[in-house]
Design a protein around this motif. Structure first.
Motif, short mmCIF file in Angstrom:
data_model
loop_
_atom_site.label_atom_id
_atom_site.label_comp_id
_atom_site.label_asym_id
_atom_site.label_seq_id
_atom_site.Cartn_x
_atom_site.Cartn_y
_atom_site.Cartn_z
N TYR A 219 0.81 -1.22 0.00
CA TYR A 219 0.00 0.00 0.00
C TYR A 219 0.84 1.27 0.00
O TYR A 219 0.49 2.23 -0.72
N PRO A 220 1.95 1.34 0.76
CA PRO A 220 2.81 2.54 0.65
C PRO A 220 3.32 2.76 -0.77
O PRO A 220 3.35 3.89 -1.25
N ILE A 221 3.72 1.67 -1.46
CA ILE A 221 4.20 1.80 -2.85
C ILE A 221 3.07 2.27 -3.76
O ILE A 221 3.27 3.13 -4.63
N PHE A 222 1.88 1.71 -3.55
CA PHE A 222 0.72 2.13 -4.36
C PHE A 222 0.42 3.61 -4.15
O PHE A 222 0.19 4.35 -5.11
N ASN A 223 0.43 4.06 -2.89
CA ASN A 223 0.15 5.47 -2.60
C ASN A 223 1.21 6.39 -3.18
O ASN A 223 0.90 7.48 -3.67
N LEU A 281 -7.89 2.11 4.56
CA LEU A 281 -8.11 3.53 4.28
C LEU A 281 -7.66 3.87 2.87
O LEU A 281 -8.33 4.64 2.17
N THR A 282 -6.55 3.29 2.43
CA THR A 282 -6.08 3.51 1.06
C THR A 282 -7.14 3.07 0.06
O THR A 282 -7.44 3.79 -0.91
N GLU A 283 -7.73 1.90 0.27
CA GLU A 283 -8.75 1.40 -0.65
C GLU A 283 -9.99 2.30 -0.65
O GLU A 283 -10.56 2.57 -1.71
N GLN A 284 -10.38 2.77 0.53
CA GLN A 284 -11.56 3.64 0.63
C GLN A 284 -11.34 4.95 -0.11
O GLN A 284 -12.20 5.39 -0.89
#
Length: 305
Positions: A219-223, A281-284
């Protein structure tokens, strides 16, 4: 009223600048202390940053502290130079977008409070269990966005643009299927043994079939990628047009009004590492962004037609 706003803006920019200077000095002190006062530095972080007053890997501890300080430094630099621009981009949003920005702020607030008060069985933990209301909205928003991208193809002619739009819609369908574990949540079928053995949550999906250490970085890489994508799409749009000698490759890129999402996804980098359910939270927030982006793009193309 205008003078009051100018004074407030001046005060905020001054506060950001002071924070920038302080962070820069802390970075220098951190590096200097590690190099020239190694043992004292380790004793200090063992005292204040370790629960058991023991640091088994000093190099890793230093790297983490340095990474956090650099992260905060870049955040402060960005706010200092783009404060007015971010403020204007928010004011230029329509009512629906502003409502969702407030919802995002509320979701961040819930995450902050839940981290402080986190305990098993608490109301905050239940917010992040599977099949909760927030996750259902995530799926719904992504589904609407996917449908919007399919509709967008009817308003564009270029083959490349149609491919990108359809590909985005397919990716969102894949995202939805991953969220519902490919129907397992609805039909309650057993996870195949082969998948269960390598899936972190014993579910029928791909994004949990990862090494647990790599999963923490997913998720950090995606963000980071989302933040950089928006950064270059918005601030380097003119450069992209100059390179390709055409505007057709920029028509599908997010417009300047989505500038605030650069900051939001950048903040999510740290949150997804810091919070036990930061990925949720990232997905939301991603589902909110992609929904607003698809609605905005569809309305622009409809108007042009």
């Amino acid at each position: 009223m205008k003078n009051l706003n100018k004074n407030n803006n001046f005060f905020l920019k001054k506060a950001i600048f002071i924070s920038l200077v302080i962070l820069f000095l802390i970075n220098l002190i951190n590096i200097y202390s590690y190099i020239f006062h190694y043992h004292g530095y380790i004793e200090l972080i063992e005292l204040y940053f370790s629960r058991d007053n023991n640091i088994t890997n000093p190099q890793r501890a230093f790297a983490l502290i340095l990474a956090v300080l650099i992260y905060c430094l870049f955040l402060t630099i960005y706010l200092y130079f783009k404060f007015e621009s971010l403020k204007n981009s928010y004011h230029n949003l329509n009512k629906l977008n502003k409502i969702f920005i407030m919802i995002i702020f509320f979701l961040f607030l819930i995450h902050l409070v839940s981290k402080i008060t986190w305990q098993t069985g608490s109301v905050f933990e239940n917010l992040y269990t599977e099949d909760n209301l927030l996750e259902n909205f995530t799926v719904l928003f992504a589904l609407i966005a996917s449908y919007n991208f399919i509709k967008i193809t009817t308003y564009i002619k270029g083959k490349f643009e149609k491919f990108i739009t359809l590909f985005t819609s397919i990716l969102l369908i894949f995202f939805i299927l991953e969220e519902i574990s490919w129907g397992q949540r609805f039909f309650n079928f057993e996870t195949p043994t082969l998948i269960k053995e390598i899936n972190l949550q014993n579910e029928t999906n791909f994004h949990n079939i990862l090494n647990k250490h790599f999963y923490k970085l997913l998720y950090p890489i995606f963000n980071l990628k989302m933040s950089l994508f928006l950064f270059f799409s918005i601030y380097f749009r003119r450069n992209i047009i100059d390179v390709f000698k055409s505007e057709k490759y920029t028509r599908l890129l997010p417009s300047h009004k989505f500038e605030i999402y650069i900051l939001i996804f950048y903040l999510l980098i740290f949150n997804s590492l810091w919070h036990p359910n930061g990925g949720e939270l990232t997905e939301q927030i991603f589902s909110i962004f992609i929904l607003m982006y698809s609605i905005d793009l569809l309305s622009i193309l409809k108007f042009k037609k």
